[in-house]
Motif scaffolding. Structure first.
Motif, PDB file in Angstrom:
ATOM      1  N   SER A  11       0.743  -1.064  -0.061  1.00  0.00           N
ATOM      2  CA  SER A  11       0.002   0.088  -0.098  1.00  0.00           C
ATOM      3  C   SER A  11       0.382   1.542   0.127  1.00  0.00           C
ATOM      4  O   SER A  11       1.555   1.112   1.329  1.00  0.00           O
ATOM      5  CB  SER A  11      -0.780  -0.053   1.037  1.00  0.00           C
ATOM      6  N   PRO A  12       0.442   2.199  -0.563  1.00  0.00           N
ATOM      7  CA  PRO A  12       1.689   3.348  -1.174  1.00  0.00           C
ATOM      8  C   PRO A  12       0.795   4.062   0.097  1.00  0.00           C
ATOM      9  O   PRO A  12      -0.387   4.023   0.863  1.00  0.00           O
ATOM     10  CB  PRO A  12       0.900   3.873  -2.258  1.00  0.00           C
ATOM     11  N   ILE A  13       1.798   5.126   0.391  1.00  0.00           N
ATOM     12  CA  ILE A  13       1.861   6.028   1.787  1.00  0.00           C
ATOM     13  C   ILE A  13       2.051   7.095   1.138  1.00  0.00           C
ATOM     14  O   ILE A  13       2.295   7.880  -0.058  1.00  0.00           O
ATOM     15  CB  ILE A  13       2.666   6.068   2.559  1.00  0.00           C
ATOM     16  N   TYR A  14       0.152   8.002   1.107  1.00  0.00           N
ATOM     17  CA  TYR A  14      -0.283   9.076   0.990  1.00  0.00           C
ATOM     18  C   TYR A  14      -0.486  10.313   1.847  1.00  0.00           C
ATOM     19  O   TYR A  14      -0.434  11.340   1.126  1.00  0.00           O
ATOM     20  CB  TYR A  14      -1.236   8.429   0.112  1.00  0.00           C
ATOM     21  N   TYR A  15      -0.357  10.239   2.928  1.00  0.00           N
ATOM     22  CA  TYR A  15       0.444  11.029   3.975  1.00  0.00           C
ATOM     23  C   TYR A  15       0.724  10.770   5.295  1.00  0.00           C
ATOM     24  O   TYR A  15       0.971   9.887   5.420  1.00  0.00           O
ATOM     25  CB  TYR A  15      -1.849  11.251   4.610  1.00  0.00           C
ATOM     26  N   VAL A  16       1.659  11.900   5.651  1.00  0.00           N
ATOM     27  CA  VAL A  16       2.036  12.004   6.560  1.00  0.00           C
ATOM     28  C   VAL A  16       1.871  12.160   8.176  1.00  0.00           C
ATOM     29  O   VAL A  16       0.963  14.196   7.457  1.00  0.00           O
ATOM     30  CB  VAL A  16       4.154  11.922   6.807  1.00  0.00           C
ATOM     31  N   LYS A  17       2.261  12.495   9.279  1.00  0.00           N
ATOM     32  CA  LYS A  17       1.333  13.785  10.557  1.00  0.00           C
ATOM     33  C   LYS A  17       2.463  14.831  10.024  1.00  0.00           C
ATOM     34  O   LYS A  17       3.236  15.465  10.328  1.00  0.00           O
ATOM     35  CB  LYS A  17       1.930  13.033  11.608  1.00  0.00           C
ATOM     36  N   PRO A  18       2.048  16.240  10.478  1.00  0.00           N
ATOM     37  CA  PRO A  18       2.552  17.113  10.149  1.00  0.00           C
ATOM     38  C   PRO A  18       4.087  17.687  10.976  1.00  0.00           C
ATOM     39  O   PRO A  18       3.535  16.990  12.477  1.00  0.00           O
ATOM     40  CB  PRO A  18       1.599  18.168  10.284  1.00  0.00           C
ATOM     41  N   ASP A  19       5.259  17.531  10.869  1.00  0.00           N
ATOM     42  CA  ASP A  19       6.724  17.417  11.329  1.00  0.00           C
ATOM     43  C   ASP A  19       7.362  17.657  10.337  1.00  0.00           C
ATOM     44  O   ASP A  19       7.607  18.553   9.618  1.00  0.00           O
ATOM     45  CB  ASP A  19       6.837  16.461  11.482  1.00  0.00           C
ATOM     46  N   ILE A  20       8.802  17.538  10.555  1.00  0.00           N
ATOM     47  CA  ILE A  20       9.892  17.659   9.707  1.00  0.00           C
ATOM     48  C   ILE A  20      10.467  16.508   9.322  1.00  0.00           C
ATOM     49  O   ILE A  20      10.726  15.835  10.248  1.00  0.00           O
ATOM     50  CB  ILE A  20      11.017  18.122  10.302  1.00  0.00           C
ATOM     51  N   TYR A  21      10.071  16.649   8.019  1.00  0.00           N
ATOM     52  CA  TYR A  21      11.228  15.694   7.547  1.00  0.00           C
ATOM     53  C   TYR A  21      12.087  15.770   6.208  1.00  0.00           C
ATOM     54  O   TYR A  21      12.080  17.168   5.727  1.00  0.00           O
ATOM     55  CB  TYR A  21       9.813  14.876   6.763  1.00  0.00           C
ATOM     56  N   LYS A  22      13.021  15.073   6.314  1.00  0.00           N
ATOM     57  CA  LYS A  22      13.782  14.326   4.724  1.00  0.00           C
ATOM     58  C   LYS A  22      13.649  14.623   4.182  1.00  0.00           C
ATOM     59  O   LYS A  22      11.861  13.583   3.681  1.00  0.00           O
ATOM     60  CB  LYS A  22      14.572  13.659   5.441  1.00  0.00           C
ATOM     61  N   ILE A  23      13.290  15.190   2.739  1.00  0.00           N
ATOM     62  CA  ILE A  23      13.374  15.310   1.295  1.00  0.00           C
ATOM     63  C   ILE A  23      14.313  15.227   0.515  1.00  0.00           C
ATOM     64  O   ILE A  23      15.289  16.122   0.149  1.00  0.00           O
ATOM     65  CB  ILE A  23      12.577  16.952   1.075  1.00  0.00           C
ATOM     66  N   CYS A  44       8.807  15.684  -4.864  1.00  0.00           N
ATOM     67  CA  CYS A  44      10.076  15.212  -3.776  1.00  0.00           C
ATOM     68  C   CYS A  44       9.080  14.295  -3.470  1.00  0.00           C
ATOM     69  O   CYS A  44       8.208  13.634  -2.893  1.00  0.00           O
ATOM     70  CB  CYS A  44       9.939  16.494  -2.928  1.00  0.00           C
ATOM     71  N   LYS A  45      10.116  13.350  -2.769  1.00  0.00           N
ATOM     72  CA  LYS A  45       9.910  11.960  -1.489  1.00  0.00           C
ATOM     73  C   LYS A  45       9.621  12.623  -0.284  1.00  0.00           C
ATOM     74  O   LYS A  45      11.117  13.151  -0.275  1.00  0.00           O
ATOM     75  CB  LYS A  45      10.193  10.926  -2.223  1.00  0.00           C
ATOM     76  N   ILE A  46       8.923  12.325   0.962  1.00  0.00           N
ATOM     77  CA  ILE A  46       9.432  12.678   1.798  1.00  0.00           C
ATOM     78  C   ILE A  46      10.083  11.767   2.424  1.00  0.00           C
ATOM     79  O   ILE A  46       9.356   9.748   2.068  1.00  0.00           O
ATOM     80  CB  ILE A  46       7.206  12.824   2.675  1.00  0.00           C
ATOM     81  N   ILE A  47      10.991  11.464   3.301  1.00  0.00           N
ATOM     82  CA  ILE A  47      11.510   9.901   4.069  1.00  0.00           C
ATOM     83  C   ILE A  47      11.309  10.127   5.212  1.00  0.00           C
ATOM     84  O   ILE A  47      10.887  10.566   6.412  1.00  0.00           O
ATOM     85  CB  ILE A  47      13.130  10.425   3.759  1.00  0.00           C
ATOM     86  N   LEU A  48      10.801   8.671   5.417  1.00  0.00           N
ATOM     87  CA  LEU A  48      10.115   8.626   7.172  1.00  0.00           C
ATOM     88  C   LEU A  48      11.495   8.289   7.570  1.00  0.00           C
ATOM     89  O   LEU A  48      12.374   8.234   6.936  1.00  0.00           O
ATOM     90  CB  LEU A  48       9.404   7.597   6.335  1.00  0.00           C
ATOM     91  N   PRO A  49      10.832   8.363   8.951  1.00  0.00           N
ATOM     92  CA  PRO A  49      12.103   7.981  10.107  1.00  0.00           C
ATOM     93  C   PRO A  49      12.489   6.195   9.662  1.00  0.00           C
ATOM     94  O   PRO A  49      14.104   6.424  10.085  1.00  0.00           O
ATOM     95  CB  PRO A  49      11.152   8.130  11.449  1.00  0.00           C
ATOM     96  N   ASP A  50      12.571   5.665   9.063  1.00  0.00           N
ATOM     97  CA  ASP A  50      12.960   4.576   9.059  1.00  0.00           C
ATOM     98  C   ASP A  50      13.918   4.283   7.918  1.00  0.00           C
ATOM     99  O   ASP A  50      13.869   3.831   6.992  1.00  0.00           O
ATOM    100  CB  ASP A  50      11.982   3.140   9.414  1.00  0.00           C
ATOM    101  N   SER A  51      13.825   5.508   7.076  1.00  0.00           N
ATOM    102  CA  SER A  51      14.522   5.952   5.422  1.00  0.00           C
ATOM    103  C   SER A  51      13.732   4.770   4.673  1.00  0.00           C
ATOM    104  O   SER A  51      14.438   5.036   3.408  1.00  0.00           O
ATOM    105  CB  SER A  51      15.846   4.815   5.802  1.00  0.00           C
ATOM    106  N   SER A  52      12.658   4.929   4.628  1.00  0.00           N
ATOM    107  CA  SER A  52      11.917   4.288   3.474  1.00  0.00           C
ATOM    108  C   SER A  52      11.257   5.894   2.548  1.00  0.00           C
ATOM    109  O   SER A  52      10.729   6.642   3.689  1.00  0.00           O
ATOM    110  CB  SER A  52      10.111   3.499   4.298  1.00  0.00           C
ATOM    111  N   GLU A  53      10.407   5.821   2.259  1.00  0.00           N
ATOM    112  CA  GLU A  53      10.011   6.763   1.442  1.00  0.00           C
ATOM    113  C   GLU A  53       8.150   6.622   2.075  1.00  0.00           C
ATOM    114  O   GLU A  53       8.086   6.063   1.976  1.00  0.00           O
ATOM    115  CB  GLU A  53      10.112   6.043  -0.511  1.00  0.00           C
TER     116      GLU A  53
END
Length: 171
Positions: A11-23, A44-53
């Motif tokens: 399942s693709p991720i379409y939304y993340v909670k508002p915060d600061i992210y690596k892009i 741009c791709k948001i990079i999640l804390p576990d380093s996945s896209e």
């Protein structure tokens, strides 16, 4: 009948909670804004804390004076120097693959009434970026307000030199 070997449905991720992210800048292309100004469209791709896209977001660098601060902050976020008064030319291919840091917000989806979508609020750099990196490593950083109060209190505690006769210059 066509055949294929099945993999795993993700399942693709379409939304993340508002915060600061690596892009990560995945694509960049020259475009023209609605008002006819030169612009670079960033995918741009948001990079999640576990380093996945995470989700994809789009951002526009419009080359007009009132948008210069946005471009300056983007360049600073990807580690480029920003020198006041210097004219800089940016080619889209030069920013593909760059890693930046940004505040990701949210807004209501224009497609679905019950969904939120992510927006890129602003690019971060400098102390704000370093504090975020420290938090990711588990390093405690003082809150901004506590730091300001401590500095102000230290300044107030410095003794004033009130032993002057009037003819002395205090330097």
């Amino acid at each position: 009948m066509p055949k294929y070997i099945q993999g795993q449905a993700n399942s693709p991720i379409y939304y993340v909670k508002p915060d600061i992210y690596k892009i990560e800048v995945k694509k960049a292309e020259n475009q023209t804004s609605k008002n006819g100004n030169p612009m670079i469209k960033l995918e741009c791709k948001i990079i999640l804390p576990d380093s996945s896209e995470g989700p994809t977001i789009w951002h526009y660098l419009t080359f007009i004076p009132k948008c210069a601060e946005n471009i300056d902050n983007f360049l600073a976020s990807i580690g480029k120097s920003v020198v006041s008064g210097e004219e800089v030319e940016i080619e889209p291919e030069d920013v593909i693959g760059e890693i930046a840091f940004a505040v990701i917000g949210e807004e209501d989806s224009t497609k679905y009434t019950d969904q939120k979508v992510n927006t890129l609020g602003r690019w971060i750099h400098g102390v704000e970026k370093q504090n975020w990196l420290d938090r990711q490593k588990g390093v405690a950083t003082p809150k901004r307000d506590e730091h300001i109060v401590a500095k102000a209190n230290a300044y107030r505690k410095q003794p004033a030199n009130l032993d002057m006769d009037g003819d002395e210059i205090p330097f």
